[in-house]
Design an enzyme around this catalytic site. Structure first.
Site, PDB file in Angstrom:
ATOM      1  N   ALA A   1       0.927  -1.318  -0.013  1.00  0.00           N
ATOM      2  CA  ALA A   1       0.092   0.023   0.068  1.00  0.00           C
ATOM      3  C   ALA A   1       1.013   1.492  -0.076  1.00  0.00           C
ATOM      4  O   ALA A   1       1.940   1.178   0.810  1.00  0.00           O
ATOM      5  CB  ALA A   1      -0.960  -0.098   1.101  1.00  0.00           C
ATOM      6  N   PRO A   2       0.463   2.214  -0.615  1.00  0.00           N
ATOM      7  CA  PRO A   2      -0.943   2.393  -1.527  1.00  0.00           C
ATOM      8  C   PRO A   2      -0.876   1.970  -2.653  1.00  0.00           C
ATOM      9  O   PRO A   2      -1.845   1.922  -3.430  1.00  0.00           O
ATOM     10  CB  PRO A   2      -0.906   3.965  -1.577  1.00  0.00           C
ATOM     11  CG  PRO A   2       0.408   4.490  -1.518  1.00  0.00           C
ATOM     12  CD  PRO A   2       1.252   3.725  -0.624  1.00  0.00           C
ATOM     13  N   GLY A   3       0.252   1.428  -3.405  1.00  0.00           N
ATOM     14  CA  GLY A   3       0.056   0.524  -4.465  1.00  0.00           C
ATOM     15  C   GLY A   3       1.116   0.899  -5.902  1.00  0.00           C
ATOM     16  O   GLY A   3       0.988   0.344  -6.732  1.00  0.00           O
ATOM     17  N   GLY A   4       2.058   1.800  -5.382  1.00  0.00           N
ATOM     18  CA  GLY A   4       2.805   2.374  -6.587  1.00  0.00           C
ATOM     19  C   GLY A   4       3.451   1.123  -7.273  1.00  0.00           C
ATOM     20  O   GLY A   4       3.567   1.038  -8.528  1.00  0.00           O
ATOM     21  N   LYS A   5       4.002   0.089  -6.602  1.00  0.00           N
ATOM     22  CA  LYS A   5       4.823  -0.868  -7.171  1.00  0.00           C
ATOM     23  C   LYS A   5       4.057  -1.879  -7.699  1.00  0.00           C
ATOM     24  O   LYS A   5       4.403  -2.635  -8.630  1.00  0.00           O
ATOM     25  CB  LYS A   5       5.890  -1.508  -6.303  1.00  0.00           C
ATOM     26  CG  LYS A   5       6.902  -0.238  -6.016  1.00  0.00           C
ATOM     27  CD  LYS A   5       7.978  -0.484  -4.787  1.00  0.00           C
ATOM     28  CE  LYS A   5       8.724   0.697  -4.829  1.00  0.00           C
ATOM     29  NZ  LYS A   5       7.900   2.004  -4.250  1.00  0.00           N
TER      30      LYS A   5
ATOM     31  N   ASP B   1       9.006  -3.818  -0.484  1.00  0.00           N
ATOM     32  CA  ASP B   1       9.493  -2.285  -0.171  1.00  0.00           C
ATOM     33  C   ASP B   1       8.964  -1.986   1.125  1.00  0.00           C
ATOM     34  O   ASP B   1       7.883  -1.602   1.721  1.00  0.00           O
ATOM     35  CB  ASP B   1       8.250  -1.569  -1.003  1.00  0.00           C
ATOM     36  CG  ASP B   1       8.625  -0.075  -1.221  1.00  0.00           C
ATOM     37  OD1 ASP B   1       9.693   0.334  -1.124  1.00  0.00           O
ATOM     38  OD2 ASP B   1       7.422   0.711  -1.590  1.00  0.00           O
TER      39      ASP B   1
ATOM     40  N   ARG C   1      -4.867   0.535   4.922  1.00  0.00           N
ATOM     41  CA  ARG C   1      -4.081   0.847   3.846  1.00  0.00           C
ATOM     42  C   ARG C   1      -4.181  -0.196   2.593  1.00  0.00           C
ATOM     43  O   ARG C   1      -4.189   0.176   1.473  1.00  0.00           O
ATOM     44  CB  ARG C   1      -2.480   0.929   4.056  1.00  0.00           C
ATOM     45  CG  ARG C   1      -2.059   2.263   4.822  1.00  0.00           C
ATOM     46  CD  ARG C   1      -0.815   2.133   5.459  1.00  0.00           C
ATOM     47  NE  ARG C   1       0.288   1.883   4.456  1.00  0.00           N
ATOM     48  CZ  ARG C   1       0.688   3.224   4.061  1.00  0.00           C
ATOM     49  NH1 ARG C   1       0.212   4.398   4.412  1.00  0.00           N
ATOM     50  NH2 ARG C   1       1.656   3.039   2.855  1.00  0.00           N
TER      51      ARG C   1
ATOM     52  N   CYS D   1      12.994   3.537   1.630  1.00  0.00           N
ATOM     53  CA  CYS D   1      13.106   4.902   1.508  1.00  0.00           C
ATOM     54  C   CYS D   1      13.695   5.493   2.475  1.00  0.00           C
ATOM     55  O   CYS D   1      13.484   6.854   3.112  1.00  0.00           O
ATOM     56  CB  CYS D   1      11.756   5.647   1.255  1.00  0.00           C
ATOM     57  SG  CYS D   1      10.476   5.537   2.319  1.00  0.00           S
TER      58      CYS D   1
HETATM   59  N1  SAM Z   1       4.895  -0.252  -1.768  1.00  0.00           N
HETATM   60  C1  SAM Z   1       4.348   0.788  -1.562  1.00  0.00           C
HETATM   61  C2  SAM Z   1       4.355   1.838  -3.003  1.00  0.00           C
HETATM   62  O1  SAM Z   1       4.976   1.465  -3.704  1.00  0.00           O
HETATM   63  O2  SAM Z   1       3.205   2.273  -2.920  1.00  0.00           O
HETATM   64  C3  SAM Z   1       4.789   1.361  -0.206  1.00  0.00           C
HETATM   65  C4  SAM Z   1       4.989   0.805   0.780  1.00  0.00           C
HETATM   66  S1  SAM Z   1       5.364   1.688   2.406  1.00  0.00           S
HETATM   67  C5  SAM Z   1       6.940   2.055   1.838  1.00  0.00           C
HETATM   68  C6  SAM Z   1       5.594   0.067   3.597  1.00  0.00           C
HETATM   69  C7  SAM Z   1       4.281  -0.527   3.900  1.00  0.00           C
HETATM   70  O3  SAM Z   1       4.495  -1.663   4.689  1.00  0.00           O
HETATM   71  C8  SAM Z   1       3.175   0.278   4.524  1.00  0.00           C
HETATM   72  O4  SAM Z   1       1.941   0.419   3.765  1.00  0.00           O
HETATM   73  C9  SAM Z   1       3.107  -0.637   5.746  1.00  0.00           C
HETATM   74  O5  SAM Z   1       1.482  -0.622   5.919  1.00  0.00           O
HETATM   75  C10 SAM Z   1       3.609  -2.054   5.307  1.00  0.00           C
HETATM   76  N2  SAM Z   1       3.909  -2.649   6.477  1.00  0.00           N
HETATM   77  C11 SAM Z   1       4.180  -2.260   7.971  1.00  0.00           C
HETATM   78  N3  SAM Z   1       4.665  -3.321   8.730  1.00  0.00           N
HETATM   79  C12 SAM Z   1       4.466  -4.238   7.862  1.00  0.00           C
HETATM   80  C13 SAM Z   1       4.908  -5.791   8.074  1.00  0.00           C
HETATM   81  N4  SAM Z   1       5.008  -6.308   9.312  1.00  0.00           N
HETATM   82  N5  SAM Z   1       4.588  -6.610   7.167  1.00  0.00           N
HETATM   83  C14 SAM Z   1       4.067  -6.189   5.937  1.00  0.00           C
HETATM   84  N6  SAM Z   1       3.960  -4.962   5.612  1.00  0.00           N
HETATM   85  C15 SAM Z   1       4.126  -4.034   6.504  1.00  0.00           C
END
Ligand code: SAM
Length: 245
Positions: free
Chosen positions: A111-115, A175, A135, A228
Site C-alpha cells: 500500500a498504497p500501490g505504486g509498485k 518495499d 491501507r 526509502c
Molecule cells: N510499496 C508501496 C508503494 O510503492 O506504494 C509503499 C509501501 S510503504 C514503504 C511500506 C508498507 O509496509 C506500509 O504500507 C505498511 O503498512 C506496510 N507494513 C508495515 N509493517 C509491515 C509488516 N510487518 N509486514 C508487511 N507490511 C508491513
C-alpha cells in the site's frame, strides 16, 4: 531544514564530502513522477495528451517526470486509471525486477500501490499485500481505479502468508516499512519521528519480513528489496543478513 544532531552526524559519516550537497538538496522542491498504465494508453499517446508539463524519466519509457508543481488528481487520466503519481526513485525497484510478462509476483508491503501498479502491467499475476487493513483498502481502491484484472489484494502479516504460499512466487517485492529518511524533503514533519531507536526497530522488523519473503519465493526467483531510507542498518545490513541466512 534543521536535522536532528544524531541524524546529521550519521549522514556526515555516511556521505563524507557529499554531505553538504545532500543538505542543499533538502532545500529544493521534491520531484514527482508519473507512471503510465500502458494497458490503457501508450506512453507516446499519454505524453501527447496529458496536458501537464512532463519530460521522459530517462530510465523507463512508461515513466515521466512532472516538471512543474501541479495537481494532477483531477485529470481524467488519473480518474480513468491511466496514470499513477509516484516519486521517480520509487519507480526503480520494479524496473530492476525486469519483468517479462509470465511472472507470479508478490508485492508484500504494497500500500498504497505504486509498485503493484508498475508490476501489474508487466506480470501475469500480482498478489498485493499490506498488513495494515485500512491501507490495504486504499491499495484495493487504486487497483480498481487502474482496472487491473490480474491483481488480488490481501491483508496479512508476512509470517502468516508464508505458510499459505510457500515457494510460489517468481518475484517477491519487499518495499519495506522503514525509518523514512528519504522522505524528509517531501514531508519535513517526518523528521520529528526519527530516532536511533526507530532505525533499530525498523531494521529488526525488516529482517523478519525478509525471512518470510524468502519463504514465498520459488527456487531461483528474484527478491527485490527497497526502502526509502539511507541507514546502512536498514539497507546493506538487511540485505547482508538475508544472504548470510
Ligand atoms: N510499496 C508501496 C508503494 O510503492 O506504494 C509503499 C509501501 S510503504 C514503504 C511500506 C508498507 O509496509 C506500509 O504500507 C505498511 O503498512 C506496510 N507494513 C508495515 N509493517 C509491515 C509488516 N510487518 N509486514 C508487511 N507490511 C508491513
Amino acid at each position: 531544514m534543521i536535522l536532528p544532531a544524531e541524524y546529521a552526524a550519521r549522514m556526515k559519516r555516511l556521505l563524507g564530502a557529499d554531505y553538504d550537497r545532500y543538505v542543499e538538496a533538502l532545500a529544493r522542491p521534491p520531484v514527482r513522477g508519473i507512471t503510465v498504465n500502458t494497458d490503457k494508453i501508450s506512453a507516446d499517446e499519454f505524453a501527447r495528451n496529458f496536458g501537464f508539463p512532463i519530460k521522459p524519466s530517462g530510465f523507463s519509457d512508461d515513466c515521466f517526470i512532472l516538471t512543474a508543481d501541479v495537481k494532477t488528481g483531477r485529470s481524467p487520466f488519473h480518474h480513468g486509471g491511466a496514470a499513477y503519481v509516484q516519486e521517480p526513485g520509487a519507480m526503480l525497484p520494479v524496473i530492476a525486477a525486469d519483468l517479462r510478462g509470465d511472472e507470479r509476483v508478490l508485492d508484500l508491503c504494497a500500500a498504497p500501490g505504486g509498485k503493484t501498479v508498475q508490476a501489474a502491467k508487466k506480470a501475469a499475476f500480482v498478489l498485493a499485500n499490506d498488513v495494515d487493513y485500512g491501507r490495504a483498502r486504499i491499495l484495493a481502491g487504486n487497483v480498481e481505479r487502474m482496472g487491473f484484472g490480474n491483481v488480488a489484494v490481501c491483508s496479512h502479516y508476512p509470517d502468516y502468508l508464508e505458510n499459505a504460499v510457500t515457494g510460489f512466487f517468481d518475484v517477491v517485492i519487499v518495499d519495506a516499512p522503514c525509518s523514512g529518511e528519504g522522505m524528509f524533503r517531501k514531508e519535513p514533519a517526518a523528521l520529528g519521528g526519527w530516532s536511533e531507536q526507530s532505525v533499530a526497530g525498523c531494521a529488526a522488523r525488516q529482517k523478519e519480513i525478509l525471512v518470510s519473503a524468502d519463504q514465498m519465493l520459488r527456487e531461483g526467483g528474484k527478491l527485490i528489496y527497497s526502502t526509502c531510507t539511507f541507514s546502512v542498518e536498514e539497507n546493506e545490513e538487511a540485505a547482508a543478513f538475508l544472504v548470510n541466512e
